[in-house]
Design a protein around this motif. Sequence first.
Motif, PDB file in Angstrom:
ATOM      1  N   TYR A 144       2.259   3.793   8.624  1.00 56.39           N
ATOM      2  CA  TYR A 144       3.424   4.678   8.560  1.00 56.39           C
ATOM      3  C   TYR A 144       4.080   4.613   7.182  1.00 56.39           C
ATOM      4  O   TYR A 144       4.592   3.578   6.760  1.00 56.39           O
ATOM      5  N   LEU A 145       4.068   5.756   6.484  1.00 55.49           N
ATOM      6  CA  LEU A 145       4.684   5.842   5.173  1.00 55.49           C
ATOM      7  C   LEU A 145       6.184   6.092   5.263  1.00 55.49           C
ATOM      8  O   LEU A 145       6.931   5.731   4.358  1.00 55.49           O
ATOM      9  N   GLU A 146       6.603   6.737   6.357  1.00 53.47           N
ATOM     10  CA  GLU A 146       8.020   7.054   6.497  1.00 53.47           C
ATOM     11  C   GLU A 146       8.378   7.156   7.967  1.00 53.47           C
ATOM     12  O   GLU A 146       7.558   7.564   8.795  1.00 53.47           O
ATOM     13  N   ARG A 147       9.620   6.745   8.284  1.00 53.25           N
ATOM     14  CA  ARG A 147      10.165   6.965   9.623  1.00 53.25           C
ATOM     15  C   ARG A 147      11.636   7.269   9.486  1.00 53.25           C
ATOM     16  O   ARG A 147      12.396   6.488   8.901  1.00 53.25           O
ATOM     17  N   GLY A 164       0.809  -1.209   0.000  1.00 50.75           N
ATOM     18  CA  GLY A 164       0.000   0.000   0.000  1.00 50.75           C
ATOM     19  C   GLY A 164       0.841   1.255   0.000  1.00 50.75           C
ATOM     20  O   GLY A 164       0.515   2.246  -0.646  1.00 50.75           O
ATOM     21  N   VAL A 165       1.966   1.212   0.719  1.00 45.79           N
ATOM     22  CA  VAL A 165       2.858   2.357   0.780  1.00 45.79           C
ATOM     23  C   VAL A 165       3.414   2.700  -0.590  1.00 45.79           C
ATOM     24  O   VAL A 165       3.755   3.838  -0.883  1.00 45.79           O
ATOM     25  N   ARG A 166       3.488   1.698  -1.485  1.00 47.62           N
ATOM     26  CA  ARG A 166       4.066   1.916  -2.807  1.00 47.62           C
ATOM     27  C   ARG A 166       3.073   2.483  -3.811  1.00 47.62           C
ATOM     28  O   ARG A 166       3.440   2.767  -4.944  1.00 47.62           O
ATOM     29  N   ARG A 214       5.161  10.944   0.172  1.00 41.24           N
ATOM     30  CA  ARG A 214       6.482  10.733   0.785  1.00 41.24           C
ATOM     31  C   ARG A 214       7.538  11.612   0.132  1.00 41.24           C
ATOM     32  O   ARG A 214       8.380  12.197   0.811  1.00 41.24           O
ATOM     33  N   ARG A 215       7.477  11.693  -1.189  1.00 45.09           N
ATOM     34  CA  ARG A 215       8.472  12.485  -1.917  1.00 45.09           C
ATOM     35  C   ARG A 215       8.372  13.968  -1.557  1.00 45.09           C
ATOM     36  O   ARG A 215       9.381  14.633  -1.308  1.00 45.09           O
ATOM     37  N   VAL A 216       7.158  14.485  -1.515  1.00 42.54           N
ATOM     38  CA  VAL A 216       6.950  15.886  -1.173  1.00 42.54           C
ATOM     39  C   VAL A 216       7.355  16.167   0.276  1.00 42.54           C
ATOM     40  O   VAL A 216       7.943  17.211   0.587  1.00 42.54           O
ATOM     41  N   ALA A 217       7.052  15.222   1.155  1.00 40.41           N
ATOM     42  CA  ALA A 217       7.284  15.431   2.584  1.00 40.41           C
ATOM     43  C   ALA A 217       8.751  15.284   2.996  1.00 40.41           C
ATOM     44  O   ALA A 217       9.163  15.859   4.014  1.00 40.41           O
ATOM     45  N   MET A 218       9.530  14.538   2.243  1.00 38.26           N
ATOM     46  CA  MET A 218      10.865  14.160   2.697  1.00 38.26           C
ATOM     47  C   MET A 218      11.752  15.330   3.129  1.00 38.26           C
ATOM     48  O   MET A 218      12.390  15.262   4.195  1.00 38.26           O
ATOM     49  N   LEU A 264       5.652  10.017   9.228  1.00 36.13           N
ATOM     50  CA  LEU A 264       4.601  10.455   8.314  1.00 36.13           C
ATOM     51  C   LEU A 264       3.644   9.287   8.186  1.00 36.13           C
ATOM     52  O   LEU A 264       4.053   8.169   7.855  1.00 36.13           O
ATOM     53  N   ALA A 265       2.353   9.516   8.467  1.00 36.12           N
ATOM     54  CA  ALA A 265       1.383   8.414   8.480  1.00 36.12           C
ATOM     55  C   ALA A 265       0.068   8.832   7.851  1.00 36.12           C
ATOM     56  O   ALA A 265      -0.275  10.016   7.817  1.00 36.12           O
ATOM     57  N   ILE A 266      -0.663   7.839   7.350  1.00 34.53           N
ATOM     58  CA  ILE A 266      -2.004   8.041   6.806  1.00 34.53           C
ATOM     59  C   ILE A 266      -2.960   7.086   7.519  1.00 34.53           C
ATOM     60  O   ILE A 266      -2.530   6.090   8.106  1.00 34.53           O
TER      61      ILE A 266
END
Length: 254
Positions: free
Chosen positions: A115-118, A75-77, A85-89, A105-107
Amino acid sequence: MAGGGGDRRSVARKVFAIADAFTGREELSLSEIAGRANLPLSTAHRLVAEWVEWGGLERGDDGNYRVGVRVWRLGVRQPTAMRLRRVAMPYLEDLLESTHEHVHLAIRDGLGATYLERLSGPAAVPAISDIGSRLPLHATGVGLVLLSYAPPEVFEELLASGPRAYQPGTITDERGLRRRMAEIRSTGIATTVEELTPGAFSIAAPVRDATGEVLAAVSIVAHVERLAEPQISLGVRMAARGISSALGYRAHVD
């Protein structure tokens, strides 16, 4: 009886039915899966075993099953998550640089925060979150933000599921959660203290898209000793606002 001899569904449809069985539920027993997917117990047992082997489901020590990390990572992909994720990084990296703690970063996905990113500093507090992991809405900073801005039926579903008290300070009662959600909507920030992980607190803020809808949350998870440091709360707010702006959101100023 569940899934009688007249069941003409393909194997794929039966697998999808097993996935749908987890809607609104974090974990299920094998018999619950069979009942909710309308399958004979023997069929459910065979298909669930294949899911576990692949990594789509995980079997806990109590014998119950929960959706596996492999499904969440798929799902994250998906394109929307990848763009987010790209915009938030850059903003997440700045937040990590200023705090040296966990940056998330989570949805929302059902009754969980995925969690999309940690990003983590070398001396960050121990935490159970990871990319692709799914944690409860009511016991995490990002989860409470996402719950506060979710449709009302999501909250009703959460109450019906019987929210678990992970730590003594976890708020699970309806009145307490409603009060908390109102405060988050008023202040634009959520704070949890040792509600999921001992020794840790989190501060989270909403990320909005161009229409103003809350589609994600940003958080810091840090040592409780740092709770009073103002730069942590300020940093989370600024990161959330920066990501929202990069997604096209323009806050109205009266």
